[in-house]
Motif scaffolding. Structure first.
Motif, PDB file in Angstrom:
ATOM      1  N   THR A  62       0.848  -1.182   0.000  1.00 53.05           N
ATOM      2  CA  THR A  62       0.000   0.000   0.000  1.00 53.05           C
ATOM      3  C   THR A  62       0.890   1.240   0.000  1.00 53.05           C
ATOM      4  OG1 THR A  62      -1.738  -1.151   1.227  1.00 53.05           O
ATOM      5  CG2 THR A  62      -1.814   1.260   1.207  1.00 53.05           C
ATOM      6  N   GLU A  63       0.808   2.013  -1.049  1.00 48.71           N
ATOM      7  CA  GLU A  63       1.639   3.202  -1.163  1.00 48.71           C
ATOM      8  C   GLU A  63       1.167   4.286  -0.191  1.00 48.71           C
ATOM      9  OE1 GLU A  63       1.764   4.486  -5.194  1.00 48.71           O
ATOM     10  OE2 GLU A  63       2.443   2.547  -5.980  1.00 48.71           O
ATOM     11  N   PRO A  64       2.017   5.259   0.107  1.00 44.24           N
ATOM     12  CA  PRO A  64       1.556   6.397   0.911  1.00 44.24           C
ATOM     13  C   PRO A  64       0.403   7.115   0.229  1.00 44.24           C
ATOM     14  CG  PRO A  64       3.950   6.361   0.772  1.00 44.24           C
ATOM     15  CD  PRO A  64       3.452   5.320  -0.194  1.00 44.24           C
ATOM     16  N   VAL A  65      -0.457   7.728   1.033  1.00 42.63           N
ATOM     17  CA  VAL A  65      -1.640   8.398   0.500  1.00 42.63           C
ATOM     18  C   VAL A  65      -1.223   9.673  -0.238  1.00 42.63           C
ATOM     19  CG1 VAL A  65      -3.831   9.487   1.084  1.00 42.63           C
ATOM     20  CG2 VAL A  65      -3.064   7.468   2.344  1.00 42.63           C
ATOM     21  N   ALA A  66      -1.732   9.826  -1.454  1.00 47.00           N
ATOM     22  CA  ALA A  66      -1.455  11.036  -2.231  1.00 47.00           C
ATOM     23  C   ALA A  66      -2.220  12.204  -1.620  1.00 47.00           C
ATOM     24  CB  ALA A  66      -1.863  10.832  -3.685  1.00 47.00           C
ATOM     25  N   ALA A  67      -1.495  13.203  -1.162  1.00 51.86           N
ATOM     26  CA  ALA A  67      -2.102  14.338  -0.471  1.00 51.86           C
ATOM     27  C   ALA A  67      -2.925  15.183  -1.432  1.00 51.86           C
ATOM     28  CB  ALA A  67      -1.017  15.190   0.179  1.00 51.86           C
ATOM     29  N   ALA A  68      -3.935  15.844  -0.877  1.00 50.43           N
ATOM     30  CA  ALA A  68      -4.788  16.740  -1.667  1.00 50.43           C
ATOM     31  C   ALA A  68      -4.299  18.172  -1.527  1.00 50.43           C
ATOM     32  CB  ALA A  68      -6.234  16.642  -1.182  1.00 50.43           C
ATOM     33  N   LEU A 361      -6.515  -4.450 -15.053  1.00 52.16           N
ATOM     34  CA  LEU A 361      -7.809  -4.141 -14.451  1.00 52.16           C
ATOM     35  C   LEU A 361      -7.553  -3.142 -13.333  1.00 52.16           C
ATOM     36  CD1 LEU A 361     -10.836  -4.602 -13.886  1.00 52.16           C
ATOM     37  CD2 LEU A 361     -10.208  -6.604 -12.538  1.00 52.16           C
ATOM     38  N   ALA A 362      -8.145  -1.961 -13.455  1.00 50.48           N
ATOM     39  CA  ALA A 362      -7.995  -0.924 -12.431  1.00 50.48           C
ATOM     40  C   ALA A 362      -9.305  -0.807 -11.660  1.00 50.48           C
ATOM     41  CB  ALA A 362      -7.628   0.407 -13.071  1.00 50.48           C
ATOM     42  N   TYR A 363      -9.221  -0.899 -10.351  1.00 46.21           N
ATOM     43  CA  TYR A 363     -10.388  -0.868  -9.473  1.00 46.21           C
ATOM     44  C   TYR A 363     -10.297   0.406  -8.639  1.00 46.21           C
ATOM     45  CZ  TYR A 363     -13.922  -2.898  -6.250  1.00 46.21           C
ATOM     46  OH  TYR A 363     -15.049  -3.152  -5.504  1.00 46.21           O
ATOM     47  N   VAL A 364     -11.267   1.308  -8.799  1.00 43.87           N
ATOM     48  CA  VAL A 364     -11.321   2.557  -8.046  1.00 43.87           C
ATOM     49  C   VAL A 364     -12.362   2.377  -6.947  1.00 43.87           C
ATOM     50  CG1 VAL A 364     -11.658   5.056  -8.159  1.00 43.87           C
ATOM     51  CG2 VAL A 364     -10.748   3.828 -10.144  1.00 43.87           C
ATOM     52  N   SER A 365     -11.953   2.576  -5.695  1.00 48.07           N
ATOM     53  CA  SER A 365     -12.832   2.260  -4.566  1.00 48.07           C
ATOM     54  C   SER A 365     -12.830   3.377  -3.542  1.00 48.07           C
ATOM     55  CB  SER A 365     -12.374   0.962  -3.890  1.00 48.07           C
ATOM     56  OG  SER A 365     -13.049   0.753  -2.661  1.00 48.07           O
ATOM     57  N   CYS A 366     -14.008   3.606  -2.933  1.00 47.78           N
ATOM     58  CA  CYS A 366     -14.117   4.557  -1.829  1.00 47.78           C
ATOM     59  C   CYS A 366     -14.264   3.854  -0.488  1.00 47.78           C
ATOM     60  CB  CYS A 366     -15.305   5.502  -2.062  1.00 47.78           C
ATOM     61  SG  CYS A 366     -16.901   4.674  -2.144  1.00 47.78           S
ATOM     62  N   ASP A 367     -14.152   2.519  -0.465  1.00 48.52           N
ATOM     63  CA  ASP A 367     -14.307   1.771   0.782  1.00 48.52           C
ATOM     64  C   ASP A 367     -13.241   0.684   0.849  1.00 48.52           C
ATOM     65  OD1 ASP A 367     -15.136  -0.226   2.735  1.00 48.52           O
ATOM     66  OD2 ASP A 367     -17.061   0.812   2.798  1.00 48.52           O
ATOM     67  N   PRO A 368     -12.238   0.813   1.723  1.00 51.63           N
ATOM     68  CA  PRO A 368     -11.166  -0.190   1.770  1.00 51.63           C
ATOM     69  C   PRO A 368     -11.650  -1.597   2.106  1.00 51.63           C
ATOM     70  CG  PRO A 368     -10.512   1.800   2.954  1.00 51.63           C
ATOM     71  CD  PRO A 368     -11.978   1.938   2.638  1.00 51.63           C
ATOM     72  N   PRO A 390      -3.616   4.731  -2.632  1.00 51.26           N
ATOM     73  CA  PRO A 390      -4.670   5.540  -2.003  1.00 51.26           C
ATOM     74  C   PRO A 390      -4.475   7.026  -2.268  1.00 51.26           C
ATOM     75  CG  PRO A 390      -3.109   4.766  -0.363  1.00 51.26           C
ATOM     76  CD  PRO A 390      -2.668   4.174  -1.665  1.00 51.26           C
ATOM     77  N   LEU A 391      -5.587   7.756  -2.309  1.00 52.85           N
ATOM     78  CA  LEU A 391      -5.594   9.207  -2.481  1.00 52.85           C
ATOM     79  C   LEU A 391      -6.514   9.820  -1.444  1.00 52.85           C
ATOM     80  CD1 LEU A 391      -6.029   7.808  -5.591  1.00 52.85           C
ATOM     81  CD2 LEU A 391      -5.357  10.122  -6.216  1.00 52.85           C
ATOM     82  N   ASP A 392      -6.203  11.040  -1.057  1.00 56.76           N
ATOM     83  CA  ASP A 392      -7.068  11.769  -0.128  1.00 56.76           C
ATOM     84  C   ASP A 392      -8.105  12.536  -0.940  1.00 56.76           C
ATOM     85  OD1 ASP A 392      -8.206  12.849   2.071  1.00 56.76           O
ATOM     86  OD2 ASP A 392      -6.588  14.270   2.505  1.00 56.76           O
ATOM     87  N   MET A 393      -9.252  11.912  -1.150  1.00 54.43           N
ATOM     88  CA  MET A 393     -10.315  12.530  -1.945  1.00 54.43           C
ATOM     89  C   MET A 393     -11.181  13.459  -1.099  1.00 54.43           C
ATOM     90  SD  MET A 393     -11.650  12.838  -4.939  1.00 54.43           S
ATOM     91  CE  MET A 393     -10.913  11.481  -5.861  1.00 54.43           C
ATOM     92  N   THR A 402      -9.055   4.667  -3.154  1.00 52.92           N
ATOM     93  CA  THR A 402      -7.917   3.809  -3.484  1.00 52.92           C
ATOM     94  C   THR A 402      -8.054   3.296  -4.910  1.00 52.92           C
ATOM     95  OG1 THR A 402      -7.846   3.059  -1.182  1.00 52.92           O
ATOM     96  CG2 THR A 402      -6.560   1.805  -2.776  1.00 52.92           C
ATOM     97  N   VAL A 403      -6.948   3.320  -5.630  1.00 55.15           N
ATOM     98  CA  VAL A 403      -6.887   2.712  -6.957  1.00 55.15           C
ATOM     99  C   VAL A 403      -6.043   1.449  -6.852  1.00 55.15           C
ATOM    100  CG1 VAL A 403      -6.210   2.979  -9.370  1.00 55.15           C
ATOM    101  CG2 VAL A 403      -7.112   4.946  -8.099  1.00 55.15           C
ATOM    102  N   ALA A 404      -6.652   0.309  -7.137  1.00 57.50           N
ATOM    103  CA  ALA A 404      -5.951  -0.977  -7.131  1.00 57.50           C
ATOM    104  C   ALA A 404      -5.636  -1.375  -8.560  1.00 57.50           C
ATOM    105  CB  ALA A 404      -6.801  -2.049  -6.460  1.00 57.50           C
ATOM    106  N   ILE A 405      -4.426  -1.855  -8.782  1.00 59.24           N
ATOM    107  CA  ILE A 405      -4.014  -2.289 -10.107  1.00 59.24           C
ATOM    108  C   ILE A 405      -3.881  -3.797 -10.085  1.00 59.24           C
ATOM    109  CG2 ILE A 405      -2.259  -2.131 -11.895  1.00 59.24           C
ATOM    110  CD1 ILE A 405      -2.354   0.554  -9.249  1.00 59.24           C
TER     111      ILE A 405
END
Length: 682
Positions: A62-68, A361-368, A390-393, A402-405
């Motif tokens: 899990t990468e560090p969260v991309a700051a907003a 396959l890229a999975y974009v999710s708002c719930d871990p 993960p991103l801080d949306m 989170t974007v899973a690849i």
């Protein structure tokens, strides 16, 4: 009118803080008190914790969260509750329905803040009219407002949805007049719609929305693409972070690389909404096929694609239906993007998408939690997770995008809990048939046969597709009869962990004949309640026979069906648990098998720990306390087996593993809804 707060230069992430006069009462920004760097660490921790529940994901980084940036004044959409006072804001901390007025909210975009303040002033002067706050005792109709920012070349404007109590609105004429007046008074408002709320429904928005006045939709520019925004349509909360996700998907799906080489990539966009992702991919040079179940959103996507000359086709269908139809037509895609709602992909959609030979396959999710659940299932279907980004949306909240690849690989073998020269006892995952079935791409048997010395393995018994846990396989078909007889003997036990609706008696036995293939057979099931979680029971259950769906049918017969059971369960409760807690199957797990080896008589005891999806449900419903209690009682299984067992392995009376033969016996009356045929499914 209260001006929007001025934004100064940002502080370093580790020390950056946001002050808000409503922070002590408003529940909208629960982690606002933390420095921003700590907020990002907390969000990453959420993703790591969800993934850690699954052994299939233990090597995923899990990468560090991309700051907003910015972390204030960013929200492009806001649903605000209207209450007497007047108050226009959000519910208070701690639950309940107390509304906190938030006239200087720090997170609303500047244009949303101005419109919200103007609406607050309008409700003050509305008397008991349609724009007055709804009062259950009489007077007023306005329950909430839904504000959507739209940006174009001429700046930012707002689409306003008025959420009204249906019974207080005799006709639309007065509402249309009010909408026209709002647009006349507030030039930032581009259009107004009404949404009808019925009774005491917990959702803010009802199911029916009608356009009242002004624009019905507007072009909304997001990065290099433009999509059509309309009332109530989904939009990511942070415009800058949404653009970052789009650029990430352009790279991950291979679109950017293909364009450099003069090629085109065909991408499937599942749960596509009004096409924000699809249009971004199309603008970058991809051929995109969008699937969305909400018809108006599909039309918006098609219209936006035509206006920009983007190559986009679309299906108005639910994901699973569309995927199956595309497979039957022989359609091919190079990559796919899925962006499901919070409850995640349906199990059937996961099953069908795995049959496409996708490069990525890229999975974009708002719930871990639902993301990890779905990634675990997809891993059994041959798609391994390469990384999590993960991103801080939604800054200042504990929510994380989170974007899973995922990449196509081989289907893994199951975990072996015990094996010898005759049998293997393996763990079956949920949503997997024990033996091959035509509608499923894989099965536990096919995965077992990839193990050494198991090319001819066949199951001694079966458990239902949605049930997880231990299954015994014979290495050779001629061994089945011997082991089936041993499993059917009175000395053998299969123990299940189940969650049942409501609070059951502390222990008991259910005796009821069950019908199979037109005949009635005796059946008895014993249970003990281990814990109560959010008003429902966690049970240890022992079926004394192995009748079809025995545990599920018996618990339903006493009015306590298994949570998530789509056949014998309680529909509204199941829907609630799927939407709120990510439970997409029956909460039933074969945690332990005890059997005397028919070859040399030694007693074999094997356990399989409760899987990640069910552990996640327990934690979401009752916090970590229930899990700790049950783990302390050794009630949820371990990854151990003993053969023969140590002298002290037999459970003492009163322990979580012990269910005494005595206790309440229930003999429900026969009903006509259980005429099942099939083989030994529990």
């Amino acid at each position: 009118m209260v001006p929007a707060p001025e934004l100064g230069p940002p502080a370093p992430l580790d020390t950056q803080r946001v002050e808000c006069s409503h922070a002590d009462r408003c529940g909208g920004c629960p982690i606002i008190a933390l420095p921003y760097g700590e907020q990002l660490a907390l969000k990453r921790g959420r993703v790591v914790q969800s993934v850690a529940r699954y052994s299939s994901l233990e090597l995923v980084y899990t990468e560090p969260v991309a700051a907003a940036s910015p972390i204030v004044g960013y929200r492009t959409r806001a649903k605000l509750i209207v209450a007497s006072g007047p108050r226009v804001g959000l519910f208070a901390k701690g639950g309940g329905h107390q509304v906190v007025d938030i006239p200087t909210c720090r997170v609303l975009s500047p244009v949303l803040a101005r419109v919200a303040e103007s609406l607050r002033a309008r409700t003050t002067t509305a008397g008991d009219g349609l724009l007055a706050p709804f009062d259950p005792s009489g007077g007023g109709a306005l329950r909430a407002v839904d504000l959507r920012e739209v940006r174009g070349d001429d700046g930012a404007r707002v689409l306003v949805t008025l959420v009204v109590h249906r019974a207080r609105v005799p006709d639309l004429a007065a509402l249309k007049a009010a909408a026209q007046a709002l647009i006349g008074e507030m030039p930032e408002i581009a259009g107004v719609a009404v949404n009808f709320h019925d009774g005491e429904a917990p959702q803010i928005l009802g199911s029916e929305t009608s356009h009242l006045f002004g624009e019905a939709s507007l072009p909304d520019k997001l990065g290099a693409s433009i999509h059509l925004a309309t009332f109530g349509s989904f939009v990511q909360a942070h415009r800058g972070q949404a653009e970052r996700i789009h650029q990430m998907l352009i790279e991950l799906t291979g679109v950017a690389k293909a364009v450099l080489h003069g090629k085109r990539v065909r991408v499937l966009d599942l749960y596509g909404g009004s096409g924000a992702i699809a249009l971004a991919l199309g603008a970058a040079g991809a051929d995109v096929h969008l699937v969305e179940s909400f018809g108006p959103a599909v039309e918006q996507a098609r219209a936006a694609a035509r206006s920009q000359d983007v190559r986009l086709t679309a299906d108005h269908a639910d994901a699973a239906t569309a995927l199956r139809a595309m497979l039957e037509r022989g359609e091919k895609f190079d990559a796919a993007v899925v962006n499901p709602p919070r409850r995640g992909m349906s199990a059937l959609a996961r099953e069908w998408i795995a049959r496409f030979e996708l490069t990525a396959l890229a999975y974009v999710s708002c719930d871990p939690d639902t993301l990890a659940r779905d990634l675990d299932h997809l891993s059994r279907l041959g798609y391994s997770t390469a990384s999590l980004r993960p991103l801080d949306m939604i800054p200042l909240t504990d929510e994380v995008e989170t974007v899973a690849i995922l990449r196509r690989g081989s289907i893994p073998t199951p975990r072996v809990a015990f094996e010898d020269e005759e049998i293997l006892i393996v763990e079956k995952g949920p949503h997997e048939p024990t033996a091959p079935q035509a509608e499923y791409a894989s099965s536990l048997q096919s995965r077992v046969r990839r193990l050494p010395g198991a090319a001819d393995a066949v199951p001694i018994h079966r458990i239902d597709i949605g049930t997880s846990g231990l299954v015994i396989f014979a290495r050779q078909p001629e061994l089945v009869a011997k082991w089936a007889a041993a499993l059917a003997s009175a000395a053998s036990r299969r123990i299940y962990v189940a969650a049942a609706r409501g609070v059951t008696p502390s222990k008991g036995a259910i005796t009821r004949e069950l019908r199979e293939e037109g005949k009635l057979f005796p059946a008895r099931t014993r249970y003990r309640r281990l814990a109560v979680a959010s008003g429902h029971s966690v049970l240890r259950v022992i079926p004394e026979q192995g009748r079809t769906h025995q545990v599920r049918r018996h618990l339903a017969a006493i009015g306590h069906p298994v949570l998530g059971d789509d056949r014998y369960g309680h529909g509204p409760t199941n829907r609630f648990f799927e939407e709120k807690n990510g439970l997409d199957r029956a909460f039933l797990h074969c945690v332990r098998i005890e059997i005397d080896h028919p070859g040399h008589g030694h007693r074999l005891i094997v356990e399989a720990p409760l899987p990640g999806d069910l552990r996640g449900v327990l934690e979401r419903t009752s916090g970590p306390g229930t899990l700790r209690f049950l783990d302390h009682k050794n009630a949820l299984g371990t990854s151990t087996s003993s053969f023969p067992p140590p002298p002290d392995s037999q459970p003492e009376q009163g322990s979580a593993l012990s269910i005494e033969p005595g206790g309440l016996t229930v003999r429900p009356q026969m009903t006509s809804d259980d005429d099942d045929s099939g083989s030994n499914l529990t």
